[in-house]
Design an enzyme around this catalytic site. Structure first.
Site, mmCIF file in Angstrom:
data_model
loop_
_atom_site.group_PDB
_atom_site.id
_atom_site.type_symbol
_atom_site.label_atom_id
_atom_site.label_comp_id
_atom_site.label_asym_id
_atom_site.label_seq_id
_atom_site.Cartn_x
_atom_site.Cartn_y
_atom_site.Cartn_z
ATOM 1 N N SER A 141 0.696 -1.114 -0.017
ATOM 2 C CA SER A 141 -0.055 -0.054 0.092
ATOM 3 C C SER A 141 0.772 1.298 -0.134
ATOM 4 O O SER A 141 1.999 1.213 0.524
ATOM 5 C CB SER A 141 -0.872 -0.008 1.131
ATOM 6 N N TYR A 154 -2.396 -0.310 10.465
ATOM 7 C CA TYR A 154 -2.477 -0.597 9.369
ATOM 8 C C TYR A 154 -1.196 -0.515 8.554
ATOM 9 O O TYR A 154 -0.662 -1.294 7.867
ATOM 10 C CB TYR A 154 -3.675 0.090 8.522
HETATM 11 P P1 NDP Z 1 -11.749 -5.707 -0.465
HETATM 12 O O1 NDP Z 1 -12.387 -5.755 0.980
HETATM 13 O O2 NDP Z 1 -12.704 -5.648 -1.517
HETATM 14 O O3 NDP Z 1 -11.017 -7.329 -0.348
HETATM 15 C C1 NDP Z 1 -10.465 -7.656 0.632
HETATM 16 C C2 NDP Z 1 -10.588 -9.489 0.493
HETATM 17 O O4 NDP Z 1 -9.706 -10.011 1.537
HETATM 18 C C3 NDP Z 1 -11.589 -10.079 0.198
HETATM 19 O O5 NDP Z 1 -11.829 -10.770 -0.962
HETATM 20 C C4 NDP Z 1 -11.611 -10.771 1.704
HETATM 21 O O6 NDP Z 1 -12.542 -11.930 1.534
HETATM 22 C C5 NDP Z 1 -10.285 -11.182 1.850
HETATM 23 N N1 NDP Z 1 -9.942 -11.462 3.264
HETATM 24 C C6 NDP Z 1 -10.112 -10.716 4.306
HETATM 25 N N2 NDP Z 1 -9.856 -11.239 5.500
HETATM 26 C C7 NDP Z 1 -9.512 -12.649 5.036
HETATM 27 C C8 NDP Z 1 -9.150 -13.848 5.568
HETATM 28 N N3 NDP Z 1 -9.086 -14.020 6.969
HETATM 29 N N4 NDP Z 1 -8.943 -15.042 4.976
HETATM 30 C C9 NDP Z 1 -9.025 -14.607 3.523
HETATM 31 N N5 NDP Z 1 -9.541 -13.873 2.880
HETATM 32 C C10 NDP Z 1 -9.606 -12.662 3.645
HETATM 33 O O7 NDP Z 1 -10.657 -4.852 -0.201
HETATM 34 P P2 NDP Z 1 -9.322 -4.703 -1.403
HETATM 35 O O8 NDP Z 1 -9.619 -5.400 -2.661
HETATM 36 O O9 NDP Z 1 -9.079 -3.189 -1.376
HETATM 37 O O10 NDP Z 1 -8.078 -5.226 -0.584
HETATM 38 C C11 NDP Z 1 -7.313 -6.143 -1.243
HETATM 39 C C12 NDP Z 1 -5.845 -5.791 -0.628
HETATM 40 O O11 NDP Z 1 -5.388 -4.307 -1.136
HETATM 41 C C13 NDP Z 1 -5.487 -5.755 0.896
HETATM 42 O O12 NDP Z 1 -4.420 -6.345 1.218
HETATM 43 C C14 NDP Z 1 -5.424 -4.190 1.120
HETATM 44 O O13 NDP Z 1 -4.691 -3.865 2.253
HETATM 45 C C15 NDP Z 1 -4.795 -3.634 -0.234
HETATM 46 N N6 NDP Z 1 -4.861 -2.161 -0.184
HETATM 47 C C16 NDP Z 1 -6.211 -1.645 -0.770
HETATM 48 C C17 NDP Z 1 -6.277 -0.475 -0.893
HETATM 49 C C18 NDP Z 1 -7.604 0.151 -1.040
HETATM 50 O O14 NDP Z 1 -7.846 1.614 -1.087
HETATM 51 N N7 NDP Z 1 -8.754 -0.448 -1.201
HETATM 52 C C19 NDP Z 1 -5.028 0.418 -1.075
HETATM 53 C C20 NDP Z 1 -3.785 -0.019 -0.711
HETATM 54 C C21 NDP Z 1 -3.856 -1.452 -0.573
HETATM 55 P P3 NDP Z 1 -13.449 -12.694 2.434
HETATM 56 O O15 NDP Z 1 -14.042 -11.646 3.316
HETATM 57 O O16 NDP Z 1 -14.530 -13.524 1.738
HETATM 58 O O17 NDP Z 1 -12.672 -13.695 3.125
#
Ligand code: NDP
Length: 246
Positions: A141, A154
């Site tokens: 990030s 975070y």
């Molecule tokens: P979303 O919330 O849309 O997606 C997050 C994903 O992580 C979901 O598919 C969720 O699936 C999964 N997840 C959460 N907890 C678990 C777990 N315990 N086991 C398995 N899967 C898990 O957010 P993003 O797509 O934005 O996030 C993806 C990555 O991008 C993250 O690492 C985030 O920190 C990073 N990021 C995002 C930014 C943003 O602005 N959106 C900016 C910079 C980085 P489920 O709940 O079904 O398990």
């Protein structure tokens, strides 16, 4: 070998960046194995990708459980017989001021964002070393570069990931195993839902909706990193909305 035909494993594929990346890579001929905790959105993704002619399979995974991650990686390897890319993308962002003392949120953030990635490395690295090739990708990030109030924990997880991924690059690059960080600024996804503090949650939601990159923009960066020749390592791609300052 370009992205076509590569076996790519993605965690956090039930929404946001992970789901968009799975679709993008499948469109370019990669063979996908996707996971997250919720089975239904994964199944919906499988249906969508297959309807478009792509190759994909799924298995639920909880990245906070080492046994679950090991079973997930093992299943992907058994399904396709090789592992080209493991994209440890799952993450949460339970932002709040430190004064709120949300210790359970802090533990969850490190468990998902840091231990989840380490479990993925622990499960897949022995396979990649036996193969003599492979690539790890992690979603870091801009919060791995800059620190803002309310994001102490975070940012701590994302700074930690940079240390882990760069050490992995130095240790395993000589063995032709690549390590890449994808570091986005604001992206319009469901990540705001994991913000614990109600006021902050709405602020994050509004900011991401107003200026956020599309998940597909991040997927393009992942595609680029995978698609380079094997002797070209992309250490990190940092991308922000043009109007985002830090
Ligand atoms: P979303 O919330 O849309 O997606 C997050 C994903 O992580 C979901 O598919 C969720 O699936 C999964 N997840 C959460 N907890 C678990 C777990 N315990 N086991 C398995 N899967 C898990 O957010 P993003 O797509 O934005 O996030 C993806 C990555 O991008 C993250 O690492 C985030 O920190 C990073 N990021 C995002 C930014 C943003 O602005 N959106 C900016 C910079 C980085 P489920 O709940 O079904 O398990």
């Amino acid at each position: 070998m370009s992205v076509k035909g590569k076996v790519v494993v993605i965690t956090g594929a039930s929404s946001g960046i992970g789901a968009a990346t799975a679709k993008k890579l499948a469109d370019h001929g990669a063979r996908l194995f996707v996971g997250a905790r919720h089975a239904q959105p994964l199944q919906d993704l499988v249906t969508t990708v297959q309807a478009a002619g792509g190759t994909i399979a799924s298995q639920p995974v909880d990245v906070t459980q080492e046994t679950s991650v090991k079973a997930f990686i093992t299943a992907a390897h058994a399904h396709y017989g090789r592992l080209d890319v493991v994209y440890n993308n799952a993450g949460i962002m339970p932002n709040s001021p430190l004064s709120e003392g949300r210790v359970a949120d802090w533990e969850a953030a490190f468990q998902v964002n840091v231990m989840g990635v380490l479990y993925g490395i622990a499960a897949a690295l022995p396979i990649m070393k036996r193969q003599g090739f492979g690539q790890f990708i992690a979603t870091d990030s801009n919060a791995g570069h800059v620190i803002n109030p309310n994001a102490a924990v975070y940012a701590g997880t994302k700074f930690a990931l940079r240390a882990i991924m760069d050490a992995l690059r130095q240790e395993e690059g000589p063995h032709m195993i690549r390590s890449t960080m994808i570091s986005p600024g604001n992206v319009t996804t469901n990540l705001w839902q994991s913000v614990g503090n109600t006021g902050l949650r709405q602020a994050v939601r509004q900011r991401e909706a107003a200026i956020g990159l599309r998940p597909e923009d991040v997927a393009n960066a992942v595609l680029y990193a995978i698609d380079q020749p094997e002797d070209v390592g992309i250490d990190e791609i940092l991308l922000r909305p043009t109007v985002q300052q830090n």
